[in-house]
Design a protein around this motif. Structure first.
Motif, PDB file in Angstrom:
ATOM      1  N   ILE A   1       0.850  -1.194   0.000  1.00 26.95           N
ATOM      2  CA  ILE A   1       0.000   0.000   0.000  1.00 26.95           C
ATOM      3  C   ILE A   1       0.885   1.243   0.000  1.00 26.95           C
ATOM      4  O   ILE A   1       1.633   1.489   0.946  1.00 26.95           O
ATOM      5  CB  ILE A   1      -0.951   0.016   1.216  1.00 26.95           C
ATOM      6  CG1 ILE A   1      -1.904  -1.185   1.156  1.00 26.95           C
ATOM      7  CG2 ILE A   1      -1.734   1.326   1.272  1.00 26.95           C
ATOM      8  CD1 ILE A   1      -2.778  -1.360   2.383  1.00 26.95           C
TER       9      ILE A   1
ATOM     10  N   PHE B   1       2.272   5.051   0.234  1.00 28.94           N
ATOM     11  CA  PHE B   1       1.990   6.169   1.132  1.00 28.94           C
ATOM     12  C   PHE B   1       3.062   7.232   0.961  1.00 28.94           C
ATOM     13  O   PHE B   1       4.247   6.926   0.962  1.00 28.94           O
ATOM     14  CB  PHE B   1       1.953   5.724   2.598  1.00 28.94           C
ATOM     15  CG  PHE B   1       1.693   6.867   3.544  1.00 28.94           C
ATOM     16  CD1 PHE B   1       0.428   7.400   3.667  1.00 28.94           C
ATOM     17  CD2 PHE B   1       2.723   7.427   4.281  1.00 28.94           C
ATOM     18  CE1 PHE B   1       0.186   8.478   4.517  1.00 28.94           C
ATOM     19  CE2 PHE B   1       2.491   8.504   5.142  1.00 28.94           C
ATOM     20  CZ  PHE B   1       1.221   9.026   5.257  1.00 28.94           C
ATOM     21  N   THR B   2       2.618   8.457   0.814  1.00 23.96           N
ATOM     22  CA  THR B   2       3.524   9.597   0.778  1.00 23.96           C
ATOM     23  C   THR B   2       3.089  10.562   1.872  1.00 23.96           C
ATOM     24  O   THR B   2       1.936  11.015   1.884  1.00 23.96           O
ATOM     25  CB  THR B   2       3.499  10.303  -0.596  1.00 23.96           C
ATOM     26  OG1 THR B   2       3.850   9.343  -1.601  1.00 23.96           O
ATOM     27  CG2 THR B   2       4.472  11.469  -0.630  1.00 23.96           C
TER      28      THR B   2
ATOM     29  N   LYS C   1       6.889   5.936   0.997  1.00 23.76           N
ATOM     30  CA  LYS C   1       7.173   4.568   1.429  1.00 23.76           C
ATOM     31  C   LYS C   1       7.698   3.775   0.226  1.00 23.76           C
ATOM     32  O   LYS C   1       7.194   3.912  -0.884  1.00 23.76           O
ATOM     33  CB  LYS C   1       5.861   3.961   1.949  1.00 23.76           C
ATOM     34  CG  LYS C   1       5.905   2.504   2.294  1.00 23.76           C
ATOM     35  CD  LYS C   1       4.494   2.098   2.759  1.00 23.76           C
ATOM     36  CE  LYS C   1       4.309   0.612   2.775  1.00 23.76           C
ATOM     37  NZ  LYS C   1       2.932   0.256   3.142  1.00 23.76           N
TER      38      LYS C   1
ATOM     39  N   THR D   1       7.715   0.715  -1.835  1.00 20.00           N
ATOM     40  CA  THR D   1       6.880  -0.465  -2.063  1.00 20.00           C
ATOM     41  C   THR D   1       7.436  -1.333  -3.196  1.00 20.00           C
ATOM     42  O   THR D   1       6.775  -2.275  -3.634  1.00 20.00           O
ATOM     43  CB  THR D   1       5.434  -0.061  -2.417  1.00 20.00           C
ATOM     44  OG1 THR D   1       5.458   0.745  -3.601  1.00 20.00           O
ATOM     45  CG2 THR D   1       4.772   0.692  -1.285  1.00 20.00           C
TER      46      THR D   1
ATOM     47  N   TYR E   1      -9.890   7.171   4.697  1.00 23.72           N
ATOM     48  CA  TYR E   1      -8.439   7.367   4.536  1.00 23.72           C
ATOM     49  C   TYR E   1      -7.814   6.138   3.888  1.00 23.72           C
ATOM     50  O   TYR E   1      -6.976   6.251   2.989  1.00 23.72           O
ATOM     51  CB  TYR E   1      -7.778   7.622   5.892  1.00 23.72           C
ATOM     52  CG  TYR E   1      -7.875   9.048   6.371  1.00 23.72           C
ATOM     53  CD1 TYR E   1      -6.796   9.914   6.230  1.00 23.72           C
ATOM     54  CD2 TYR E   1      -9.033   9.529   6.975  1.00 23.72           C
ATOM     55  CE1 TYR E   1      -6.874  11.225   6.678  1.00 23.72           C
ATOM     56  CE2 TYR E   1      -9.113  10.835   7.423  1.00 23.72           C
ATOM     57  CZ  TYR E   1      -8.034  11.682   7.269  1.00 23.72           C
ATOM     58  OH  TYR E   1      -8.116  12.982   7.705  1.00 23.72           O
ATOM     59  N   LEU E   2      -8.216   4.954   4.340  1.00 26.00           N
ATOM     60  CA  LEU E   2      -7.654   3.724   3.779  1.00 26.00           C
ATOM     61  C   LEU E   2      -8.000   3.601   2.301  1.00 26.00           C
ATOM     62  O   LEU E   2      -7.142   3.235   1.491  1.00 26.00           O
ATOM     63  CB  LEU E   2      -8.144   2.502   4.550  1.00 26.00           C
ATOM     64  CG  LEU E   2      -7.671   1.147   4.024  1.00 26.00           C
ATOM     65  CD1 LEU E   2      -6.144   1.063   3.994  1.00 26.00           C
ATOM     66  CD2 LEU E   2      -8.261   0.019   4.852  1.00 26.00           C
TER      67      LEU E   2
ATOM     68  N   ARG F   1      -8.451   5.932   0.228  1.00 24.77           N
ATOM     69  CA  ARG F   1      -7.553   6.860  -0.478  1.00 24.77           C
ATOM     70  C   ARG F   1      -6.147   6.265  -0.590  1.00 24.77           C
ATOM     71  O   ARG F   1      -5.501   6.362  -1.633  1.00 24.77           O
ATOM     72  CB  ARG F   1      -7.513   8.200   0.260  1.00 24.77           C
ATOM     73  CG  ARG F   1      -6.599   9.209  -0.387  1.00 24.77           C
ATOM     74  CD  ARG F   1      -6.461  10.463   0.469  1.00 24.77           C
ATOM     75  NE  ARG F   1      -5.411  11.284  -0.055  1.00 24.77           N
ATOM     76  CZ  ARG F   1      -5.591  12.472  -0.614  1.00 24.77           C
ATOM     77  NH1 ARG F   1      -6.805  12.969  -0.723  1.00 24.77           N
ATOM     78  NH2 ARG F   1      -4.576  13.156  -1.070  1.00 24.77           N
ATOM     79  N   ASP F   2      -5.669   5.645   0.472  1.00 29.86           N
ATOM     80  CA  ASP F   2      -4.332   5.042   0.465  1.00 29.86           C
ATOM     81  C   ASP F   2      -4.207   3.965  -0.611  1.00 29.86           C
ATOM     82  O   ASP F   2      -3.206   3.889  -1.313  1.00 29.86           O
ATOM     83  CB  ASP F   2      -4.008   4.402   1.824  1.00 29.86           C
ATOM     84  CG  ASP F   2      -3.839   5.410   2.945  1.00 29.86           C
ATOM     85  OD1 ASP F   2      -3.632   6.601   2.669  1.00 29.86           O
ATOM     86  OD2 ASP F   2      -3.918   4.987   4.126  1.00 29.86           O
TER      87      ASP F   2
END
Length: 198
Positions: free
Chosen positions: A46, A48-49, A56, A58, A101-102, A104-105
């Motif tokens: 997943i 993430f910035t 992150k 990945t 939020y998740l 969106r992630d």
């Protein structure tokens, strides 16, 4: 997931602070723990910035090959203020919002393998509702069939409802009407979300 802690019958300031702790522990922390376990294999992939621009890594993660669907059995109390719901409504809102939020992630994951739906299960006279209301039914209130939330959840998890990912809907809304409004959902990212629009 639909684990919930529900306190009723007192005003916001009369409700013991422990009731708020219990509600948030069950309705947010407990349910989020379940989501983390469900997505354990996908978490490294997943993206993430952070707000400072740090991203992150990945690259070594494998993107999931099959779709996963999370169904948040929420409540109308996340956007309606109801008597005696000061701990329940906000705690359910907090979890539903965390899932926003998740969503969106995970939106930028290759193949969009994770979709999240939040829904109000309807006004069902469950054993929990009977306990809260006693033997008294709310006068003039029409209860939904007890099979409605389960049937709606099956449809919501199907590919036919993918256009509703990240949205908050009610199980007693007409599925055909929502499907007919698919373009509205696609054009307006805020439609049927819990947001402030001015």
């Amino acid at each position: 997931m639909s684990a919930a802690s529900l306190y009723q019958g007192q005003s916001t300031v009369e409700l013991h602070i422990q009731a708020f702790r219990d509600s948030f522990e069950t309705n947010v922390v407990g349910n989020l723990s379940l989501v983390q376990a469900f997505l354990a294999l996908e978490i490294p992939a997943i993206p993430f910035t952070a707000m400072d621009g740090k991203a992150k890594d990945t690259r070594i993660s494998q993107v999931p090959r099959r779709e996963k669907v999370i169904l948040d059995v929420s409540t109308c109390s996340v956007h309606l203020t109801m008597p005696g719901q000061a701990a329940y409504g906000p705690s359910k809102l907090a979890f539903t919002r965390a899932l926003t939020y998740l969503q969106r992630d995970v939106a930028s994951m290759e193949g969009a393998p994770i979709r999240i739906h939040s829904f109000h299960p309807g006004g069902v006279l469950t054993p929990g509702a009977r306990k809260a209301l006693g033997d008294e039914k709310i006068e003039g209130f029409v209860y939904d069939d007890e099979n409605l939330p389960g049937s709606f959840a099956v449809w919501l998890a199907s590919p036919a409802a993918a256009f509703l990912k990240g949205r908050f809907v009610w199980s007693n809304w007409d599925v055909e009407e929502m499907t007919a409004m698919k373009s509205k959902f696609e054009e307006d990212p805020d439609f049927c979300t819990i947001t402030l629009k001015m």
